[in-house]
Design an enzyme around this catalytic site. Sequence first.
Site, short mmCIF file in Angstrom:
data_model
loop_
_atom_site.label_atom_id
_atom_site.label_comp_id
_atom_site.label_asym_id
_atom_site.label_seq_id
_atom_site.Cartn_x
_atom_site.Cartn_y
_atom_site.Cartn_z
N HIS A 23 -0.25 -1.79 2.14
CA HIS A 23 -0.49 -0.47 1.54
C HIS A 23 -0.09 -0.53 0.08
O HIS A 23 1.01 -0.15 -0.31
CB HIS A 23 0.31 0.59 2.29
CG HIS A 23 -0.11 1.99 1.97
ND1 HIS A 23 -0.20 2.99 2.93
CD2 HIS A 23 -0.48 2.58 0.80
CE1 HIS A 23 -0.59 4.11 2.35
NE2 HIS A 23 -0.75 3.89 1.05
N HIS A 25 -2.04 0.08 -3.74
CA HIS A 25 -3.20 0.42 -4.57
C HIS A 25 -3.10 -0.35 -5.88
O HIS A 25 -2.14 -0.15 -6.64
CB HIS A 25 -3.24 1.92 -4.84
CG HIS A 25 -3.32 2.75 -3.60
ND1 HIS A 25 -4.52 3.16 -3.06
CD2 HIS A 25 -2.35 3.24 -2.78
CE1 HIS A 25 -4.29 3.87 -1.96
NE2 HIS A 25 -2.98 3.93 -1.77
N HIS A 211 -5.92 6.53 5.13
CA HIS A 211 -4.70 7.31 4.95
C HIS A 211 -4.75 8.52 5.89
O HIS A 211 -5.77 9.23 5.94
CB HIS A 211 -4.59 7.81 3.52
CG HIS A 211 -4.24 6.74 2.52
ND1 HIS A 211 -4.84 5.51 2.51
CD2 HIS A 211 -3.36 6.76 1.48
CE1 HIS A 211 -4.32 4.79 1.50
NE2 HIS A 211 -3.43 5.52 0.87
N GLU A 214 0.18 11.73 6.17
CA GLU A 214 1.15 11.74 5.07
C GLU A 214 1.52 13.19 4.79
O GLU A 214 2.65 13.61 4.98
CB GLU A 214 0.55 11.08 3.83
CG GLU A 214 1.49 11.10 2.62
CD GLU A 214 0.82 10.58 1.34
OE1 GLU A 214 1.57 10.29 0.39
OE2 GLU A 214 -0.42 10.49 1.29
N ASP A 292 2.93 1.15 -1.95
CA ASP A 292 1.95 2.19 -2.28
C ASP A 292 1.46 2.10 -3.72
O ASP A 292 0.49 1.42 -4.02
CB ASP A 292 2.55 3.57 -1.96
CG ASP A 292 1.49 4.64 -1.74
OD1 ASP A 292 0.29 4.35 -1.87
OD2 ASP A 292 1.87 5.79 -1.43
N ASP A 293 2.13 2.81 -4.63
CA ASP A 293 1.78 2.81 -6.06
C ASP A 293 3.06 2.53 -6.85
O ASP A 293 3.65 3.42 -7.46
CB ASP A 293 1.20 4.17 -6.47
CG ASP A 293 -0.05 4.51 -5.69
OD1 ASP A 293 -1.13 4.03 -6.07
OD2 ASP A 293 0.05 5.24 -4.69
#
Length: 355
Positions: A23, A25, A211, A214, A292-293
């Site tokens: 996961h 990006h 996704h 969340e 994630d980011d």
Amino acid sequence: MAKFECTDEVTNFLTELPKCEHHLHLEGTLEPELLFQLVERNGVQLPGTFPKTVNELHVIYNNFADLQDFLNYYYIGCNVLLSEDDFFELAWSYFKRVSTQGLRHAEVFYDPQSHTSRGISLEVVTKGFERACAKAQEEFNISTKLIMCLLRHCPVEECMDTVKSAKSLIESGVIDGLGLDSSERPFPPELFVECYQLAKSYNKELQLTAHAGEEGDPSFVTNTLDLLETTRIDHGVRSIEDAELIKRLAAQKVMLTLCPLSNVKLQVVKDVSELPLQEFLDNDVPFSINSDDPAYFGGYILQNYLEVYSRFGWSKAVWAKIARQSIEGSWCDPKRKQELLSEVSEVVNKYVNLP
């Protein structure tokens, strides 16, 4: 708050433990320093209200109100990426950083619509990222998979067009998986059934994820599994609110790709300790720990591992289980999985004095 100390031995163990990231990006690895370099290089005009310095931007990144607040900055950041080399440099910066953090396999997301909407071709974006993946394999022996994500806030017709434009890349296996991201609650999975069916028709080997759970309630997870026929759920923390869903995730070995620091930064929980990680373990729900980011959320994969340790203090055996289920839930071939599982055993056996 931290309850357990990350001693040098714990830190070394968690650093060396072979990791799979599911996961991540690639656009979310755009550090402020690189962002401003690309602004200069490409002559990009940012909005007048956008921070003017690296430090100002870091302050913003430390104080997101929610998912949408983050996404607003994320999409502005995408505007500085123009050439194939820009996309290569972005992804290569990520791989260089995590090569020292025990990362052995990465299944990475990218958002073509953030770029095709600006007149940049899907091929340019994909080629840049593909080059970085190949170099990561060559220089660091990090195996990779590319997952093309659809932006759920975009019109469904545009998402369909994106899938159609990716036909040859899906057929050839350059694109290994299809994902779905962006604002969750207003855009439920049922909107994207035909997009997923079309993509799968191009290549039966295409892997499917999305996704869900969340910000959306557990029904988003259930509907994603039922309607989009995914074999994995990205995030999925709110699955814990539905006991039957938890049983299903365990029985079907549906892996959740959890992102602890992201959940804190976007106000899903106030602290990593509030995440239902122990409950997932107790109920045999497989999960991996991801970043994630990371440029926006203050930590790459190792930092997420360390933050989780500092809250839960899990034993070496528990971490070995997490590492192994991360490998088993990956989309790499059986030979690669066996290599990585052997590496886990080597690291675990090396730290004989660690509880």
